[in-house]
Design a protein around this motif. Structure first.
Motif, mmCIF file in Angstrom:
data_model
loop_
_atom_site.group_PDB
_atom_site.id
_atom_site.type_symbol
_atom_site.label_atom_id
_atom_site.label_comp_id
_atom_site.label_asym_id
_atom_site.label_seq_id
_atom_site.Cartn_x
_atom_site.Cartn_y
_atom_site.Cartn_z
ATOM 1 N N VAL A 7 25.647 -36.157 46.480
ATOM 2 C CA VAL A 7 25.097 -36.443 47.803
ATOM 3 C C VAL A 7 25.238 -37.933 48.126
ATOM 4 O O VAL A 7 25.512 -38.316 49.259
ATOM 5 C CB VAL A 7 23.633 -35.976 47.901
ATOM 6 N N GLU A 8 25.074 -38.787 47.118
ATOM 7 C CA GLU A 8 25.290 -40.217 47.331
ATOM 8 C C GLU A 8 26.752 -40.497 47.684
ATOM 9 O O GLU A 8 27.040 -41.334 48.561
ATOM 10 C CB GLU A 8 24.888 -41.002 46.080
ATOM 11 N N ARG A 11 27.247 -39.477 51.165
ATOM 12 C CA ARG A 11 26.648 -40.479 52.049
ATOM 13 C C ARG A 11 27.636 -41.628 52.285
ATOM 14 O O ARG A 11 27.852 -42.060 53.422
ATOM 15 C CB ARG A 11 25.348 -41.011 51.448
ATOM 16 N N ASP A 12 28.214 -42.137 51.193
ATOM 17 C CA ASP A 12 29.208 -43.205 51.322
ATOM 18 C C ASP A 12 30.386 -42.768 52.191
ATOM 19 O O ASP A 12 30.861 -43.510 53.061
ATOM 20 C CB ASP A 12 29.737 -43.605 49.944
ATOM 21 N N ASP A 15 29.210 -42.365 55.839
ATOM 22 C CA ASP A 15 28.818 -43.643 56.429
ATOM 23 C C ASP A 15 30.047 -44.433 56.885
ATOM 24 O O ASP A 15 30.046 -45.048 57.955
ATOM 25 C CB ASP A 15 28.009 -44.450 55.418
ATOM 26 N N VAL A 52 24.279 -43.563 57.727
ATOM 27 C CA VAL A 52 23.963 -42.313 57.023
ATOM 28 C C VAL A 52 23.104 -42.659 55.819
ATOM 29 O O VAL A 52 23.422 -43.597 55.069
ATOM 30 C CB VAL A 52 25.243 -41.572 56.579
ATOM 31 N N ARG A 53 22.023 -41.917 55.622
ATOM 32 C CA ARG A 53 21.095 -42.165 54.520
ATOM 33 C C ARG A 53 21.001 -40.949 53.615
ATOM 34 O O ARG A 53 21.291 -39.821 54.025
ATOM 35 C CB ARG A 53 19.701 -42.488 55.052
ATOM 36 N N ARG A 54 20.585 -41.202 52.380
ATOM 37 C CA ARG A 54 20.292 -40.115 51.430
ATOM 38 C C ARG A 54 18.806 -40.110 51.121
ATOM 39 O O ARG A 54 18.214 -41.156 50.878
ATOM 40 C CB ARG A 54 21.081 -40.295 50.125
ATOM 41 N N LEU A 59 20.838 -35.343 53.240
ATOM 42 C CA LEU A 59 21.637 -36.328 53.963
ATOM 43 C C LEU A 59 21.087 -36.468 55.370
ATOM 44 O O LEU A 59 20.765 -35.460 56.021
ATOM 45 C CB LEU A 59 23.096 -35.875 54.057
ATOM 46 N N VAL A 61 21.901 -38.316 59.148
ATOM 47 C CA VAL A 61 22.724 -39.101 60.063
ATOM 48 C C VAL A 61 21.790 -39.741 61.083
ATOM 49 O O VAL A 61 21.107 -39.045 61.848
ATOM 50 C CB VAL A 61 23.777 -38.217 60.763
#
Length: 292
Positions: A7-8, A11-12, A15, A52-54, A59, A61
């Motif tokens: 998930v990270e 996110r990257d 993003d 975008v955050r985790r 996730l 947006v």
């Protein structure tokens, strides 16, 4: 199921592709996917993505005062589309659950992403909310992130203190630590040389320190392996990096003993007897019931 490292990485990935872009359309295509109704998905149309955050395995947006939040659950996934098909997506066709279409950049292709879910058990969830921390139930009850600098050894030990639960289940409990699931809890316990059946409240200070270090090293290593991997290849990357999870019957890469499995009604765990249980195989609960 995607866990913290995947998930990270997503996110990257998102993003870098969404920040600064304008949402043209959010189109839910599966009846079960949308878990919030006010504001509607159309409220996101025309908004600019700020980042975008985790949140654990979620996730989000960020478009300012509105957020599109998703949890991929057991069989969900995200697929970046460039170009997006010109024809509108049709509800009820295949695994497609939701499509996000971006306003094309000058002379650029139509782009966006699809959320898909395989199988008949539909658990993928999407929310449109003003405050993810308060309005998404799964986020509101999350424990601390294990990779947050604040989750140091003292904080980690405090989370385990007095917990009369087996450590395998405790690592997976999202209200205790956010983001760890079945796969990485197996990997962490193998790295810590600890039985999945060990009780948290019976661990020594040295064992807690070893578990904390194994948690950090396992998750950080997986995040680094996943960083820069395109979304469509993250599942394969996760499997390649596993030492015991999903390796039943294979030799342990540390000692060479055979990796064993314990099955439950909806999941299983894998472990190495030599590394983790003093050479003693754990009882398989499924087989135990069959032999009664």
């Amino acid at each position: 199921m995607p866990e913290l490292p995947e998930v990270e990485a997503l996110r990257d990935f998102l993003d870098a592709r969404l920040t600064g872009r304008t949402v043209e359309e959010v189109q839910p295509l599966a009846v079960s996917v949308l878990k919030s109704y006010d504001p509607p998905p159309t409220a996101l149309h025309g908004r600019t993505v700020l980042g975008v955050r985790r949140y654990g395995k979620f996730l989000g947006v960020d478009t300012g005062d509105l957020h599109l939040v998703t949890h991929l659950a057991r069989a969900g996934w995200l697929r970046w589309r460039s170009p997006l098909p010109a024809a509108p997506a049709r509800p009820g066709k295949g695994p497609l659950a939701l499509r996000v279409r971006l306003v094309p950049e000058e002379d650029g292709p139509a782009e966006g992403f699809d959320l898909t879910e395989a199988g008949t058990r539909k658990s993928l969830a999407v929310y449109v909310v003003r405050d993810p921390l308060q309005e998404v139930p799964g986020i509101a009850r999350l424990g601390p992130d294990p990779l947050d600098p604040g989750t140091d050894l003292a904080a980690f030990a405090a989370l385990l203190h007095g917990q009369r639960h087996r450590i395998k289940g405790l690592l997976r409990d999202q209200s205790v630590l956010a983001g760890i699931g079945n796969a990485y809890s197996d990997e962490i316990l193998h790295a810590a040389r600890m039985s999945p059946y060990a009780r948290a409240d019976r661990l020594t200070e040295a064992e807690v320190a070893r578990l904390h270090e194994a948690t950090l090293s396992t998750l950080r290593g997986a995040v680094e392996r996943s960083r820069g991997v395109v979304a469509g290849e993250l599942k394969a990357e996760k499997r390649v990096g596993m030492r015991v999870h999903g390796r039943t019957g294979e030799p342990c890469p540390v000692c060479g003993d055979t990796v064993r499995e314990v099955s439950f009604h909806d999941s299983s765990l894998q472990y190495c007897p030599t590394c983790q249980t003093g050479g003693k195989p754990l009882a398989d609960r499924r087989m135990s019931r069959l032999l009664k």
